[in-house]
Design an enzyme around this catalytic site. Structure first.
Site, PDB file in Angstrom:
ATOM      1  N   GLY A  73       0.943  -1.188   0.065  1.00  0.00           N
ATOM      2  CA  GLY A  73      -0.093   0.148   0.108  1.00  0.00           C
ATOM      3  C   GLY A  73       0.871   1.122  -0.038  1.00  0.00           C
ATOM      4  O   GLY A  73       1.995   1.001  -0.022  1.00  0.00           O
ATOM      5  N   SER A 107      -8.779   4.177   9.118  1.00  0.00           N
ATOM      6  CA  SER A 107      -8.306   4.602  10.292  1.00  0.00           C
ATOM      7  C   SER A 107      -7.435   5.919  10.365  1.00  0.00           C
ATOM      8  O   SER A 107      -6.685   5.860   9.084  1.00  0.00           O
ATOM      9  CB  SER A 107      -7.673   3.511  11.094  1.00  0.00           C
ATOM     10  OG  SER A 107      -6.793   2.850  10.352  1.00  0.00           O
ATOM     11  N   PRO A 108      -7.604   6.767  11.094  1.00  0.00           N
ATOM     12  CA  PRO A 108      -6.557   7.842  11.075  1.00  0.00           C
ATOM     13  C   PRO A 108      -5.351   7.768  11.585  1.00  0.00           C
ATOM     14  O   PRO A 108      -5.116   6.655  12.241  1.00  0.00           O
ATOM     15  CB  PRO A 108      -7.268   9.007  11.779  1.00  0.00           C
ATOM     16  CG  PRO A 108      -8.118   8.169  12.727  1.00  0.00           C
ATOM     17  CD  PRO A 108      -8.779   6.892  12.122  1.00  0.00           C
ATOM     18  N   GLU A 148      11.120  -7.366   0.484  1.00  0.00           N
ATOM     19  CA  GLU A 148      10.567  -8.799   0.123  1.00  0.00           C
ATOM     20  C   GLU A 148       9.369  -8.737   0.528  1.00  0.00           C
ATOM     21  O   GLU A 148       8.502  -8.079   1.024  1.00  0.00           O
ATOM     22  CB  GLU A 148      11.256  -9.535   1.807  1.00  0.00           C
ATOM     23  CG  GLU A 148      11.112 -10.946   1.676  1.00  0.00           C
ATOM     24  CD  GLU A 148      11.619 -11.694   2.967  1.00  0.00           C
ATOM     25  OE1 GLU A 148      11.841 -12.815   3.013  1.00  0.00           O
ATOM     26  OE2 GLU A 148      11.770 -10.902   3.999  1.00  0.00           O
TER      27      GLU A 148
END
Length: 183
Positions: A73, A107-108, A148
């Site tokens: 992400g 979530s913040p 990895e």
């Protein structure tokens, strides 16, 4: 931790030193009237699960938390939807091309970068990949921010191995609710 607006001394529009706190999330220039809002940046993380109930995780190649586990992400780019950003980050970090992603929760977070706390809104997605798990393992390649990439049985995931607090909390939330999320 210092409030992010403290890092901004001069108005980004006119360069004035009269760039003052307007409220808890903004500064306003007393000369040109420009108001800057410190809103959170969009960020994504993917829970990628295969047919063997294994989760694809990556090891961070860079600070913060270099060497610890992470989820594929990152930050969403300008002119990109959150979904496009999620797919791009998965491709960059693992080599996987995915289409079907499902939003789970958000979530913040405060992401430490260059000595500054960047406020983010982390959006977590579920990605189920199907097919021969052994073949999938040979197509994965760590790249970009990932040193990895590895498949770990979901039952063996240890949240303490994830170095970023927001990701660790998301992993705990996912593992505690995995049956519901995987329906």
């Amino acid at each position: 931790m210092e409030h992010p607006l403290q890092k901004f001394t001069f108005c980004p529009v006119c360069g004035s030193k009269h760039f003052v706190v307007n409220n808890f999330k903004s500064k306003r220039c007393q000369d040109c009237g420009f108001t800057y809002y410190a809103n959170p940046c969009s960020a994504t993380a993917a829970f990628i699960v295969n047919d063997n109930d294994e989760m694809l995780v990556v090891r961070r190649a860079k600070e913060p938390a270099k060497g610890t586990l992470d989820l594929p992400g990152g930050f969403v780019d300008m002119y990109e939807t959150v979904e496009e950003g999620m797919r791009r980050e998965i491709k960059e970090e693992t080599g996987l091309d995915v289409q079907d992603i499902r939003y789970l929760f958000s979530s913040p977070n405060v992401y430490e970068y260059s000595g500054m706390g960047i406020h983010t809104l982390d959006m977590d997605f579920l990605v189920c990949v199907h097919g021969d798990p052994d073949k999938l393992k040979t197509t994965i390649r760590a790249a970009d921010d990932a040193a990895e990439a590895l498949w770990i049985p979901v039952s063996e995931i240890n949240p303490d191995e994830f170095g970023l607090t927001s990701i660790r909390n998301a992993v705990i939330r996912f593992c505690e609710n995995r049956e519901m999320f995987l329906k």
